[in-house]
Design an enzyme around this catalytic site. Sequence first.
Site, short mmCIF file in Angstrom:
data_model
loop_
_atom_site.label_atom_id
_atom_site.label_comp_id
_atom_site.label_asym_id
_atom_site.label_seq_id
_atom_site.Cartn_x
_atom_site.Cartn_y
_atom_site.Cartn_z
CE LYS A 210 -1.87 2.65 2.91
NZ LYS A 210 -1.81 4.13 1.41
CD GLU A 285 12.85 0.25 10.25
OE1 GLU A 285 13.51 1.61 10.65
OE2 GLU A 285 13.19 -0.33 10.34
CB CYS A 319 13.00 8.63 8.92
SG CYS A 319 13.95 7.94 8.45
CD GLU A 416 9.84 13.08 11.75
OE1 GLU A 416 8.99 12.29 11.86
OE2 GLU A 416 10.46 12.42 11.44
P1 NAD Z 1 2.09 7.91 8.11
O1 NAD Z 1 1.76 7.64 8.92
O2 NAD Z 1 0.59 9.11 8.40
O3 NAD Z 1 1.32 7.30 6.61
C1 NAD Z 1 2.34 6.19 6.41
C2 NAD Z 1 1.61 5.39 5.66
O4 NAD Z 1 0.26 3.96 6.72
C3 NAD Z 1 0.80 5.42 4.07
O5 NAD Z 1 0.81 4.42 3.34
C4 NAD Z 1 -0.64 5.64 5.27
O6 NAD Z 1 -1.49 5.88 3.94
C5 NAD Z 1 -0.14 4.50 5.79
N1 NAD Z 1 -1.69 5.15 6.70
C6 NAD Z 1 -2.55 5.96 7.22
N2 NAD Z 1 -3.10 5.62 8.48
C7 NAD Z 1 -3.28 4.77 8.12
C8 NAD Z 1 -3.25 2.89 9.25
N3 NAD Z 1 -4.44 3.71 10.40
N4 NAD Z 1 -4.03 2.12 8.88
C9 NAD Z 1 -2.53 1.65 8.30
N5 NAD Z 1 -1.86 2.80 7.22
C10 NAD Z 1 -2.42 3.39 7.85
O7 NAD Z 1 3.29 8.68 7.66
P2 NAD Z 1 3.24 9.65 6.15
O8 NAD Z 1 3.35 11.18 6.91
O9 NAD Z 1 3.49 8.79 5.14
O10 NAD Z 1 5.18 9.56 6.67
C11 NAD Z 1 5.91 10.66 7.44
C12 NAD Z 1 6.09 10.08 8.68
O11 NAD Z 1 6.89 8.30 8.58
C13 NAD Z 1 7.18 10.41 9.89
O12 NAD Z 1 7.48 10.87 10.70
C14 NAD Z 1 8.74 10.36 9.36
O13 NAD Z 1 9.86 10.28 10.19
C15 NAD Z 1 8.57 8.36 9.07
N6 NAD Z 1 9.73 7.83 7.95
C16 NAD Z 1 10.24 7.18 8.68
C17 NAD Z 1 11.13 6.31 7.93
C18 NAD Z 1 11.98 5.51 8.77
O14 NAD Z 1 13.16 4.45 7.63
N7 NAD Z 1 12.42 5.11 10.27
C19 NAD Z 1 11.42 6.76 6.69
C20 NAD Z 1 10.08 7.47 6.38
C21 NAD Z 1 8.95 7.99 6.98
#
Ligand code: NAD
Length: 514
Positions: A210, A285, A319, A416
């Site tokens: 997804k 992650e 991140c 963040e």
């Molecule tokens: P997000 O958590 O909003 O979304 C991530 C994914 O989860 C998307 O595909 C989203 O559609 C899905 N999602 C949203 N709600 C969900 C639910 N209830 N159940 C299952 N899936 C769901 O995060 P984002 O805004 O896309 O990304 C930013 C965040 O990701 C930041 O906090 C960043 O630090 C983190 N990030 C971490 C790493 C790492 O390697 N640690 C890498 C990149 C981003």
Amino acid sequence: MSVSTTTNGSQHTRSGEKMMSIAYDYARESTLEVWLSKPKLLLIDGQHRASASGRTFKTLDPATGQVIATVAEGNEVDVDRAVAAARRAFEGPWRTMRAAERGKILYRLVELMKRHADEIAALESLDAGKPISGVLRQDLPAAIDTLSYYAGWADKISGEVVSTRDDALTYTIREPVGVVAAIVPWNFPLMIGMWKIAPALACGCTIVMKPAELTSLSALRLGELALEAGLPPGVLNIVTGPGRVVGDALVNHPDVDKVTFTGSPGVGRGILRGAASNFKRVSLELGGKSANVIFDDADIESASRAAASGIFFNAGQVCSAGSRVLAQEKVYDEVVERLTKRAKTIRMGDPADRATALGPVISERQMNSILDYVSIGQKEGALLTTGGTRIGDRGYFISPAVFAEVKHEMRISQEEIFGPVVSVIKFRDEAEALRLANGTAYSLAAGVWSSDIGRVQRFAKKANAGTVWINTYGFTDVRLPWGGARDSGLGREHGTAAIDNFTEPKAVWMNLNV
Ligand code: NAD
């Protein structure tokens, strides 16, 4: 369009109209236009399919706010279909195929990605607003490297014979965990997607992926190339749509064996709860608020340059962004000055322009959230030395911001922001540097700059971080473990850690006295 900031802080913005035409001309020059003009459907069981509800959503170009493509909006019914297809493919061709053959198919995908490199890079740049130079230098090569690395692993995953008793042969085998749900964020859609797909496939798992709804396109193109490479139908399914519907249905699905997730800590917590329903394996992650610590005996020029790219790369939507620069008191003013100068001169503009170093942020919502943090920082009493304003009135451009006189307790130092905003914090000595560096809810990464080898080693040992960079910042390599603890997540990706993530060890006892 080109938006740039100058050393005296004035901002030059050409018209938004021009920006839009450059982005679209770029697409028109390639085969992308034709691909984008067709509705983007789900990929289930090797077939393109409309969503069960027939609903679609629009994906936008962050540089213009204009629609790039229409994408199928999946729901629980589509997830059911995709999981069923993944289960059939797992029990059928993929798990039972010779491991070396699985590796060959992955290598064929590597070749196809190389052949389509320009097209994939342009798509990723357009959809995520990433400067094309960065995609060609970082995202795409890293995705290809990850795939080749795990293609090589496919026929090298083995158990071991373990000595226990004289009358028994005891050994372990490693079996694929089964059907994997891969949930991916928008900041590195292709690269982070590949961090999940490549090891899962190499281990013999099948996948329902997804992508983030803001950036579905590169995953869909990759899915097509995977079929062309010979991946059997159902091995890699892609269901696009909202996280709270598609993601949630995957996390709670009784026939999904493992969830691999990259995203925010809030969603990560919900995933852990949902996965408890059938004890799915989970790796998370999550976010970061990484400290980049500069001692006064460091090479200040190199440290400041790296600190600037550590926060402004990918518009700070990383991140492991070095969003907190800790500078020792003697060099504090110099570090602030150098970061401010760099922020004012970094070339911001059209992501399709190869000279652009800083593109827009991903969405209007993300832009507003970042701008809110800039106001919060000012209200908290930090000194904004440059940036932190919207540039132009089309797309989601924010001028890179530097906050000086930041106190450790301030929200801009603890939360963040996920944008091009850096907090510079003063420290006196090594003990204070370590206390501040470790003083957030996150434990993902940290950087330290000093010419004292004892000091950097002490720091590396005591830093709460999954990765520590010494006299450098920001490198990753699929051969090294990646991940964090606490609000930064659970488990590790990359290297052999990912092989462990996607396999289950089985112990076998054979009685030798029969
Ligand atoms: P997000 O958590 O909003 O979304 C991530 C994914 O989860 C998307 O595909 C989203 O559609 C899905 N999602 C949203 N709600 C969900 C639910 N209830 N159940 C299952 N899936 C769901 O995060 P984002 O805004 O896309 O990304 C930013 C965040 O990701 C930041 O906090 C960043 O630090 C983190 N990030 C971490 C790493 C790492 O390697 N640690 C890498 C990149 C981003």
